[in-house]
Design a protein around this motif. Structure first.
Motif, PDB file in Angstrom:
ATOM      1  N   GLN A  99       0.714  -1.053  -0.057  1.00  0.00           N
ATOM      2  CA  GLN A  99      -0.365   0.254  -0.374  1.00  0.00           C
ATOM      3  C   GLN A  99       0.981   1.498  -0.372  1.00  0.00           C
ATOM      4  O   GLN A  99       1.855   1.487  -0.429  1.00  0.00           O
ATOM      5  N   GLU A 100       0.051   2.438   0.302  1.00  0.00           N
ATOM      6  CA  GLU A 100       1.191   3.189   0.562  1.00  0.00           C
ATOM      7  C   GLU A 100       2.031   3.547   1.693  1.00  0.00           C
ATOM      8  O   GLU A 100       1.680   3.284   2.686  1.00  0.00           O
ATOM      9  N   PRO A 101       3.737   3.627   1.034  1.00  0.00           N
ATOM     10  CA  PRO A 101       4.797   3.729   1.968  1.00  0.00           C
ATOM     11  C   PRO A 101       4.676   4.159   3.649  1.00  0.00           C
ATOM     12  O   PRO A 101       4.080   5.800   3.087  1.00  0.00           O
ATOM     13  N   ARG A 102       5.042   3.980   4.745  1.00  0.00           N
ATOM     14  CA  ARG A 102       4.276   5.320   5.549  1.00  0.00           C
ATOM     15  C   ARG A 102       6.286   5.337   6.499  1.00  0.00           C
ATOM     16  O   ARG A 102       7.200   3.828   6.000  1.00  0.00           O
ATOM     17  N   TRP A 103       6.213   6.261   6.948  1.00  0.00           N
ATOM     18  CA  TRP A 103       7.903   6.600   8.048  1.00  0.00           C
ATOM     19  C   TRP A 103       7.850   6.276   9.181  1.00  0.00           C
ATOM     20  O   TRP A 103       6.822   7.164   9.522  1.00  0.00           O
ATOM     21  N   PHE A 104       8.791   6.075   9.462  1.00  0.00           N
ATOM     22  CA  PHE A 104       8.219   5.664  11.334  1.00  0.00           C
ATOM     23  C   PHE A 104       9.002   7.913  11.906  1.00  0.00           C
ATOM     24  O   PHE A 104       9.918   7.895  11.260  1.00  0.00           O
ATOM     25  N   PHE A 105       8.753   7.876  13.059  1.00  0.00           N
ATOM     26  CA  PHE A 105       9.719   9.017  12.870  1.00  0.00           C
ATOM     27  C   PHE A 105       8.937   8.776  14.997  1.00  0.00           C
ATOM     28  O   PHE A 105       7.865   7.960  15.470  1.00  0.00           O
ATOM     29  N   ASP A 109      12.645  12.513  16.486  1.00  0.00           N
ATOM     30  CA  ASP A 109      14.028  12.421  14.431  1.00  0.00           C
ATOM     31  C   ASP A 109      13.272  11.430  13.866  1.00  0.00           C
ATOM     32  O   ASP A 109      12.324  10.606  13.741  1.00  0.00           O
ATOM     33  N   GLY A 110      13.368  11.534  12.540  1.00  0.00           N
ATOM     34  CA  GLY A 110      12.984  10.103  11.292  1.00  0.00           C
ATOM     35  C   GLY A 110      13.752   9.139  12.075  1.00  0.00           C
ATOM     36  O   GLY A 110      14.733   8.678  12.303  1.00  0.00           O
ATOM     37  N   ALA A 111      12.989   8.033  12.233  1.00  0.00           N
ATOM     38  CA  ALA A 111      13.074   6.081  12.331  1.00  0.00           C
ATOM     39  C   ALA A 111      14.030   6.235  10.995  1.00  0.00           C
ATOM     40  O   ALA A 111      14.483   6.907   9.871  1.00  0.00           O
ATOM     41  N   ALA A 112      15.147   4.560  11.179  1.00  0.00           N
ATOM     42  CA  ALA A 112      16.055   4.628   9.908  1.00  0.00           C
ATOM     43  C   ALA A 112      15.478   2.885   9.442  1.00  0.00           C
ATOM     44  O   ALA A 112      14.821   2.148  10.453  1.00  0.00           O
ATOM     45  N   PHE A 113      15.104   3.018   8.319  1.00  0.00           N
ATOM     46  CA  PHE A 113      14.434   1.658   7.377  1.00  0.00           C
ATOM     47  C   PHE A 113      15.601   0.755   7.068  1.00  0.00           C
ATOM     48  O   PHE A 113      16.751   1.745   6.601  1.00  0.00           O
ATOM     49  N   LEU A 114      14.997  -0.194   7.839  1.00  0.00           N
ATOM     50  CA  LEU A 114      16.325  -1.328   7.584  1.00  0.00           C
ATOM     51  C   LEU A 114      16.106  -2.471   7.275  1.00  0.00           C
ATOM     52  O   LEU A 114      16.244  -2.894   6.340  1.00  0.00           O
ATOM     53  N   ARG A 165      14.022   1.530  13.137  1.00  0.00           N
ATOM     54  CA  ARG A 165      15.091   1.127  14.049  1.00  0.00           C
ATOM     55  C   ARG A 165      14.750   2.669  14.604  1.00  0.00           C
ATOM     56  O   ARG A 165      15.675   4.171  14.360  1.00  0.00           O
ATOM     57  N   CYS A 166      14.990   3.133  16.406  1.00  0.00           N
ATOM     58  CA  CYS A 166      15.125   4.787  16.338  1.00  0.00           C
ATOM     59  C   CYS A 166      16.422   5.210  16.282  1.00  0.00           C
ATOM     60  O   CYS A 166      17.256   4.322  17.103  1.00  0.00           O
ATOM     61  N   ARG A 167      16.554   6.322  15.643  1.00  0.00           N
ATOM     62  CA  ARG A 167      18.205   6.826  15.604  1.00  0.00           C
ATOM     63  C   ARG A 167      18.130   7.340  17.102  1.00  0.00           C
ATOM     64  O   ARG A 167      19.771   7.420  17.422  1.00  0.00           O
ATOM     65  N   VAL A 168      17.116   7.533  18.285  1.00  0.00           N
ATOM     66  CA  VAL A 168      17.627   7.932  19.123  1.00  0.00           C
ATOM     67  C   VAL A 168      17.732   7.044  20.586  1.00  0.00           C
ATOM     68  O   VAL A 168      19.003   6.529  21.567  1.00  0.00           O
ATOM     69  N   CYS A 169      16.306   6.059  20.299  1.00  0.00           N
ATOM     70  CA  CYS A 169      15.973   5.480  21.634  1.00  0.00           C
ATOM     71  C   CYS A 169      16.957   4.108  20.744  1.00  0.00           C
ATOM     72  O   CYS A 169      17.292   3.242  21.727  1.00  0.00           O
TER      73      CYS A 169
END
Length: 179
Positions: A99-105, A109-114, A165-169
């Motif tokens: 479907q329509e891709p979504r990105w996590f924040f 911060d933006g999360a890293a897509f793995l 993966r969250c780039r902060v935590c």
């Protein structure tokens, strides 16, 4: 000979996720053949599919020249600076989804897509699996149906999950979709 790929903090390995592939194609933005081409989604008026190099994405030239975006339908949280959203949306390779891709924040911060994952890969990320379980349960499915759905997730087929993966935590996040 190819150049070293640019660094994408929000999509750290676009070659392993198959949105950047070795290619002799010439980039529509810079006019150069640099050994790689982007094959992921592009949201723009012009047809840019399979015609952009990663360098022109990273430096923002594609976004500027073609008013292009690489994530579709991604919502911005209140704690995310617009500069972060812009870096994800306009200077980071996207990824195809059913479907329509979504990105996590996460954590402002933006999360890293793995990459795409199935049930087997999610077993190594219990935090992402728990989040997916909550999301799927929230759709009113009974527990047995939720577990069957999660067990059916397949990295190469549908339904599939998309791991971040969250780039902060370092918390792992995921969502699942199918056609």
């Amino acid at each position: 000979m190819t150049e070293l790929l640019p660094d994408f903090p929000y999509h750290p390995d676009p070659v392993s996720t198959s949105v950047v592939i070795p290619s002799d194609a010439v980039c529509m933005c810079c006019g150069r053949g640099r050994g790689y081409i982007y094959t992921g989604p592009v949201y723009a008026v012009d047809d840019l599919a399979d015609r952009l190099c990663p360098w022109c994405i990273a430096n923002g030239d594609v976004a500027e020249r073609f008013d292009a975006h690489f994530t579709g339908g991604t919502g911005l949280g209140d704690d995310v600076p617009i500069e972060v959203f812009s870096a994800v949306d306009r200077r980071t390779p996207g990824f195809p989804a059913w479907q329509e891709p979504r990105w996590f924040f996460h954590c402002g911060d933006g999360a890293a897509f793995l990459g795409r994952v199935g049930a087997a890969e999610l077993a190594d990320h219990p935090d992402a699996l728990a989040a997916l379980r909550r999301e799927v349960s929230g759709r009113g499915r009974p527990p047995g149906q939720v577990e069957r759905f999660l067990g059916a997730l397949d990295r190469d087929d549908q339904p599939t999950a998309y791991l971040f993966r969250c780039r902060v935590c370092a918390t792992h996040l995921a969502y699942a979709d199918a056609t």
